[in-house]
Design an enzyme around this catalytic site. Structure first.
Site, PDB file in Angstrom:
ATOM      1  CB  SER A 139      -0.938   0.001   1.209  1.00 16.64           C
ATOM      2  OG  SER A 139      -0.200  -0.137   2.408  1.00 16.64           O
ATOM      3  CG  HIS A 157      -4.078  -1.179  -1.261  1.00 15.75           C
ATOM      4  ND1 HIS A 157      -4.560   0.104  -1.366  1.00 15.75           N
ATOM      5  CD2 HIS A 157      -3.763  -1.356   0.039  1.00 15.75           C
ATOM      6  CE1 HIS A 157      -4.528   0.691  -0.182  1.00 15.75           C
ATOM      7  NE2 HIS A 157      -4.042  -0.178   0.694  1.00 15.75           N
ATOM      8  CE  LYS A 194      -7.214  -0.826   1.948  1.00 12.50           C
ATOM      9  NZ  LYS A 194      -7.245   0.265   2.919  1.00 12.50           N
TER      10      LYS A 194
HETATM   11  C1  LIG Z   1      -2.823  -4.697   3.062  1.00 11.75           C
HETATM   12  C2  LIG Z   1      -3.936  -4.161   3.901  1.00 11.75           C
HETATM   13  N1  LIG Z   1      -4.619  -5.004   4.679  1.00 11.75           N
HETATM   14  C3  LIG Z   1      -5.643  -4.581   5.440  1.00 11.75           C
HETATM   15  C4  LIG Z   1      -5.998  -3.260   5.461  1.00 11.75           C
HETATM   16  C5  LIG Z   1      -7.122  -2.817   6.356  1.00 11.75           C
HETATM   17  O1  LIG Z   1      -8.301  -2.723   5.639  1.00 11.75           O
HETATM   18  P1  LIG Z   1      -9.574  -2.035   6.311  1.00 11.75           P
HETATM   19  O2  LIG Z   1      -9.448  -0.574   6.127  1.00 11.75           O
HETATM   20  O3  LIG Z   1     -10.725  -2.647   5.604  1.00 11.75           O
HETATM   21  O4  LIG Z   1      -9.538  -2.426   7.756  1.00 11.75           O
HETATM   22  C6  LIG Z   1      -5.326  -2.346   4.675  1.00 11.75           C
HETATM   23  C7  LIG Z   1      -5.714  -0.915   4.706  1.00 11.75           C
HETATM   24  O5  LIG Z   1      -4.982  -0.013   4.574  1.00 11.75           O
HETATM   25  C8  LIG Z   1      -4.261  -2.805   3.865  1.00 11.75           C
HETATM   26  O6  LIG Z   1      -3.577  -1.957   3.095  1.00 11.75           O
END
Ligand SMILES: Cc1ncc(COP(=O)(O)O)c(C=O)c1O
Length: 392
Positions: free
Chosen positions: A180, A208, A239
């Site tokens: 990310s 992502h 997202k």
């Molecule tokens: C790789 C990854 N996993 C999990 C998440 C968390 O997702 P959520 O916002 O749905 O909790 C993110 C969010 O930035 C992420 O980039």
């Protein structure tokens, strides 16, 4: 001396180092442009990849779900039951992803907290990419398994580390799908080879990549044609799907197990009916065509090309995430403030989200932007970049 003096000192120190997170208040819907402090600004911050966060189809679906199903789930699903909407969404997500089954969670973060400790424990080992997301790190710590980090996106390095590590119980290899902060894509086919040769479980967190990579946004497994080969696909509905929530897609047996042993599933209430209805509407749109996904990638290519022409360092990105590398956190914060004055909302990201000395502005391209928006954004980057002597 009060009991919280140390917190005040820590906060002051964060401010001094330019690492204090100032949170902007958005005064209207999420979109390509947002209102902040009474001004319309171009929004380069949101993970709203497909522009669905305020899409009419999602809004309508949400309203009629509230009329039919109400709002809150009442309690956890194992105690108060689950709604037909939740069951339908999990079925639709499994079909969309081309897997046997799917399960939803309250967020992508909790999906990781649920999944990792359900699969490995104290006697086991996790092999984790050194740049994996915080929720993978926290889920791994919670599991009690031994955590062994391998070099970023390096299947050879992973293999070497596995060969040097004694595994007496189970082992789980975990990688982000799209990283990310840098926008690079995990070399999943090669990582799968290692998992296959060593017999270890393989999990990818495609937060992502969901709605972004693969045919019509079906994710990284689809992108690399690895159907049936990756044991666990974690994803988010927060997202590209434009809502909130998390999911795990995979075999029936793994999903059945998570319904019995995923602690955030067992001990925390489910997504609300309007969330679920909005996610179902997002699946409708993704299945109906690739218009949003195509626009997202077109926009990303245009922006990246423009930034390169201007002379910015945009790192190793392969996706719509564009890190504009600036180095020190105070410069990144100053850059972000100046962009805001120029009508562009693009946040500075510094330690601990990224390593010290690798502060950046992270631009999130979305399908909600028009070609004119991108021109506007590039012009602001050019102006501020020259003023702060980042480009010449
Ligand atoms: C790789 C990854 N996993 C999990 C998440 C968390 O997702 P959520 O916002 O749905 O909790 C993110 C969010 O930035 C992420 O980039």
């Amino acid at each position: 001396m009060s009991k919280t003096d140390w917190i005040e000192q820590e906060l002051a120190s964060l401010k001094e180092q330019g690492l204090f997170a100032n949170i902007r208040t958005i005064e209207g819907p999420m979109g390509g442009w947002v209102s902040i402090e009474g001004r319309r600004v171009l929004n380069f911050c949101a993970n709203n990849y497909l522009g669905l966060a305020n899409h009419p189809h999602l809004r309508e679906a949400t309203k009629s779900a509230i009329d039919q199903m109400g709002i809150g789930p009442g309690a956890v699903r194992t105690i108060a039951g689950t709604t037909s909407l939740h069951v339908e969404l999990e079925k639709r997500l499994a079909d969309f992803k081309g897997v046997e089954a799917a399960i939803t969670f309250q967020s992508g973060f909790t999906a990781n907290l649920a999944t990792i400790p359900a699969l490995v424990g104290k006697a086991d080992v996790i092999f984790s990419d050194e740049l994996n997301h915080a929720s993978i790190i926290d889920g791994s710590r919670l599991s009690g398994a031994k955590i062994v980090r391998y070099p970023h996106c390096d299947p050879g390095g992973l293999r070497k580390i596995i060969d040097q590590t004694e595994v007496t119980g189970r082992a789980l290899i975990i990688t982000d799908g799209v990283f990310s902060m840098d926008g690079d894509i995990a070399p999943l086919p090669e990582i799968y080879q290692v998992a296959e040769e060593t017999g270890h479980l393989l999990m990818v967190d495609d937060a992502h990549g969901e709605g972004v990579l693969g045919r019509g946004g079906r994710g990284i497994v689809d992108h690399f044609h690895l159907h049936g080969k990756v044991d666990i696909e974690v994803g988010t509905l927060s997202k590209a799907f434009g809502v909130v929530g998390g999911m795990v897609a995979g075999s029936q047996v793994i999903v059945d197990w998570l319904r019995q042993r995923g602690r955030p599933f067992l001990f925390s209430s489910a997504m609300t009916a309007p969330d679920i209805a909005a996610c179902l509407a997002a699946v409708d749109l993704l299945e109906a065509g690739t218009e949003q996904v195509d626009r997202l990638w077109q926009n990303a290519e245009t922006f990246k090309l423009g930034m390169k022409k201007l002379g910015f360092d945009t790192g190793m990105t392969q996706t719509p995430i564009v890190p504009v590398m600036l180095g020190e956190a105070p410069l990144a914060q100053q850059f972000s403030r100046r962009l805001f004055e120029e009508g562009v909302f693009a946040m500075a990201i510094g330690y601990p989200t990224v390593p010290k000395g690798k502060a950046r502005i992270r631009v999130m391209n979305t399908a909600a932007h028009t070609p004119d928006d991108l021109e506007h954004g590039l012009a602001a980057f050019e102006k501020v970049g020259k003023e702060l002597e980042v480009i010449s």
